[in-house]
Design a protein around this motif. Structure first.
Motif, mmCIF file in Angstrom:
data_model
loop_
_atom_site.group_PDB
_atom_site.id
_atom_site.type_symbol
_atom_site.label_atom_id
_atom_site.label_comp_id
_atom_site.label_asym_id
_atom_site.label_seq_id
_atom_site.Cartn_x
_atom_site.Cartn_y
_atom_site.Cartn_z
ATOM 1 N N GLU A 78 0.514 -1.365 -0.129
ATOM 2 C CA GLU A 78 -0.229 -0.349 0.112
ATOM 3 C C GLU A 78 1.040 1.196 -0.329
ATOM 4 O OE1 GLU A 78 -3.173 -0.370 -0.841
ATOM 5 O OE2 GLU A 78 -3.392 -2.345 0.083
ATOM 6 N N PHE A 79 0.282 2.636 0.071
ATOM 7 C CA PHE A 79 0.701 3.801 -0.078
ATOM 8 C C PHE A 79 0.245 4.890 1.342
ATOM 9 C CE2 PHE A 79 1.466 2.225 -3.904
ATOM 10 C CZ PHE A 79 3.800 2.455 -4.745
ATOM 11 N N ASP A 80 0.489 5.365 1.311
ATOM 12 C CA ASP A 80 0.263 7.028 1.790
ATOM 13 C C ASP A 80 1.218 8.249 1.144
ATOM 14 O OD1 ASP A 80 -1.088 8.352 3.766
ATOM 15 O OD2 ASP A 80 -0.454 7.602 5.320
ATOM 16 N N LEU A 81 -0.082 8.956 0.417
ATOM 17 C CA LEU A 81 0.050 10.438 -0.111
ATOM 18 C C LEU A 81 -0.244 10.836 1.073
ATOM 19 C CD1 LEU A 81 -1.762 9.483 -3.535
ATOM 20 C CD2 LEU A 81 1.047 9.274 -2.684
ATOM 21 N N SER A 82 -1.120 10.914 1.896
ATOM 22 C CA SER A 82 -1.448 11.679 3.596
ATOM 23 C C SER A 82 0.250 11.789 4.130
ATOM 24 C CB SER A 82 -2.801 11.874 3.764
ATOM 25 O OG SER A 82 -2.211 10.424 5.139
ATOM 26 N N ALA A 83 0.880 11.263 3.754
ATOM 27 C CA ALA A 83 2.076 10.605 5.141
ATOM 28 C C ALA A 83 2.752 12.491 5.236
ATOM 29 C CB ALA A 83 2.914 10.249 4.469
ATOM 30 N N GLY A 84 2.969 12.927 4.532
ATOM 31 C CA GLY A 84 3.499 14.511 4.316
ATOM 32 C C GLY A 84 2.885 15.272 5.187
ATOM 33 N N VAL A 85 1.778 15.869 4.287
ATOM 34 C CA VAL A 85 0.962 16.876 5.181
ATOM 35 C C VAL A 85 0.295 16.432 6.236
ATOM 36 C CG1 VAL A 85 -0.048 17.849 3.667
ATOM 37 C CG2 VAL A 85 -1.645 15.886 4.223
ATOM 38 N N MET A 86 0.530 14.638 7.104
ATOM 39 C CA MET A 86 0.144 14.298 8.043
ATOM 40 C C MET A 86 1.294 15.074 9.209
ATOM 41 S SD MET A 86 -0.771 10.379 9.389
ATOM 42 C CE MET A 86 -1.507 9.982 7.826
ATOM 43 N N VAL A 87 2.361 14.695 8.860
ATOM 44 C CA VAL A 87 3.000 15.382 9.675
ATOM 45 C C VAL A 87 3.062 17.395 10.618
ATOM 46 C CG1 VAL A 87 5.867 16.402 10.021
ATOM 47 C CG2 VAL A 87 5.016 14.113 8.998
ATOM 48 N N THR A 88 2.287 18.122 9.298
ATOM 49 C CA THR A 88 2.025 19.709 9.163
ATOM 50 C C THR A 88 1.253 19.092 10.568
ATOM 51 O OG1 THR A 88 2.852 19.656 7.465
ATOM 52 C CG2 THR A 88 1.682 21.788 8.828
ATOM 53 N N SER A 89 0.165 18.641 10.214
ATOM 54 C CA SER A 89 -1.311 18.348 10.848
ATOM 55 C C SER A 89 -0.845 18.360 12.511
ATOM 56 C CB SER A 89 -2.308 17.118 10.233
ATOM 57 O OG SER A 89 -2.379 17.470 9.312
ATOM 58 N N SER A 90 -0.136 17.301 12.806
ATOM 59 C CA SER A 90 0.206 16.573 14.098
ATOM 60 C C SER A 90 1.386 18.174 14.763
ATOM 61 C CB SER A 90 1.463 15.384 13.772
ATOM 62 O OG SER A 90 1.760 15.457 15.391
ATOM 63 N N ALA A 91 1.466 18.570 14.652
ATOM 64 C CA ALA A 91 2.433 20.101 14.816
ATOM 65 C C ALA A 91 1.610 20.829 15.194
ATOM 66 C CB ALA A 91 4.021 19.870 13.324
ATOM 67 N N LEU A 92 0.545 21.353 13.431
ATOM 68 C CA LEU A 92 -0.070 22.033 14.049
ATOM 69 C C LEU A 92 -1.289 21.893 15.338
ATOM 70 C CD1 LEU A 92 -1.414 22.581 10.737
ATOM 71 C CD2 LEU A 92 -0.221 24.843 12.097
#
Length: 345
Positions: A78-92
């Motif tokens: 599988e893939f996860d194309l949301s991984a990059g913005v999920m990092v930012t979401s976590s910080a926010l």
């Protein structure tokens, strides 16, 4: 005595060290890493300085923290194309919750962990329930998180960045955990190296020493066959997406406590970098093959290339060209290594 009796069962034959080496998915990436290291050692005089190598390791670790669980997810097919913005979401989430609730920042960190893991569960649940490709599911999550990151940040803060939480209770201790640096001799090393090493060790142990590791390979190879022999396909996939979410939480906290403010638009495009590191490290796009160590080597190659170009005083505009060339060469080399390994069995 018959010839059949004289021929030992092939399951009892010990594989030669060379055969076992050829079967390792990270072989190609290790060869590539040595080549890249030697190359920049020759063309960039400052590349071998301790301070330069610590910078390379830092760049590799920030990428590698995410590349490890992404590699496991790719092994699972599988893939996860949301991984990059999920990092930012976590910080926010950590920043805005702590600031708005005037709470100890550790409360925001805990809330962020729960929400980020919930995003991972959402991705895995939607994938298993809808049977849609992970590309579509996580692309949808990517777009939703990108909009939520910007929308909530502007709604709460009035700007595209969060308010500073550097003076809030708990910030110094959280910074030590997620964004401190260790001094060894004259070299400063970021704490991300420890997080990276821990994730590599745990992921390697899971893949090679646990039943869950067998499930991951089985699901990535053929999920229908895996389901037929009793592999919990749904739980395995949800667990893999939660692993990506957990690493995104670690990376997000490092981002926050390194600067104490977060830009809502960060992280877009990083998901492709994580996938590239995993592919360079030996993971196949089709699933069922790869290793956590390989993803670490892929991240190290990325770190050497991104910083080596700077130390060599080349135009950084060429970086993406070199990255694309490395991806193609790594994919070709990995395919060749796998064919040799299968032919030697």
């Amino acid at each position: 005595m018959s010839s059949a009796a004289q021929t030992p069962d092939e399951r009892l034959l010990r594989a030669s060290p060379l055969r076992r080496l050829l079967g390792r998915p990270e072989l190609g990436s290790v060869v590539g890493a040595v080549a890249v290291f030697v190359f920049f050692s020759v063309v960039a005089d400052s590349f071998l300085r301790p301070s330069s190598l610590s910078t390379v390791l830092y760049a590799a670790s920030t990428l590698g923290i995410m590349a490890v669980p992404v590699a496991l997810l790719m092994i699972g097919g599988e893939f996860d194309l949301s991984a990059g913005v999920m990092v930012t979401s976590s910080a926010l989430i950590s920043s805005m919750f702590s600031y708005q609730m005037t709470a100890n920042v550790w409360v925001g960190v805990g809330v962020s962990l729960l929400v980020t893991l919930a995003i991972g569960v959402f991705n895995g649940f939607m994938l298993t329930r809808t049977r849609l490709p992970s590309f579509i599911i996580t692309l949808g999550t990517f777009l939703m998180l990108t909009g939520l990151n910007l929308g909530f940040t502007k709604l709460i803060s009035g700007t595209v960045s969060t308010k500073s939480i550097g003076d809030m209770e708990g910030f110094p201790s959280a910074k030590k955990v997620f964004a401190s640096q260790l001094t060894i001799g004259d070299v400063d090393l970021k704490v991300t190296l420890l997080w990276w090493a821990a994730l590599i060790a745990v992921a390697t142990w899971v893949l090679l020493r646990t039943r869950a590791g067998n499930w991951i390979f089985a699901v990535g190879g053929n999920d229908d066959a895996a389901r037929a022999v009793g592999v919990p396909v749904v739980k395995t996939r949800i667990g893999l997406y939660m692993g990506v979410a957990f690493a995104a939480w670690i990376s997000g906290q490092h981002l926050l406590f390194s600067y104490d403010v977060v830009q809502s638009g960060e992280g877009v495009g990083n998901e492709l970098t994580y996938i590239i590191a995993a592919v360079i490290g030996g993971c196949l796009i089709t699933g069922g093959y790869g290793s956590a160590i390989g993803s670490a080597v892929g991240a190290f190659i990325f770190g050497m290339t991104s910083k080596g170009i700077v130390y060599a005083e080349w135009n950084p505009d060429w970086f993406k060209f070199f990255l694309g060339a490395m991806l193609l060469l790594a994919a070709l080399l990995n395919a060749w290594v796998r064919k040799r390994a299968e032919a030697s069995r």
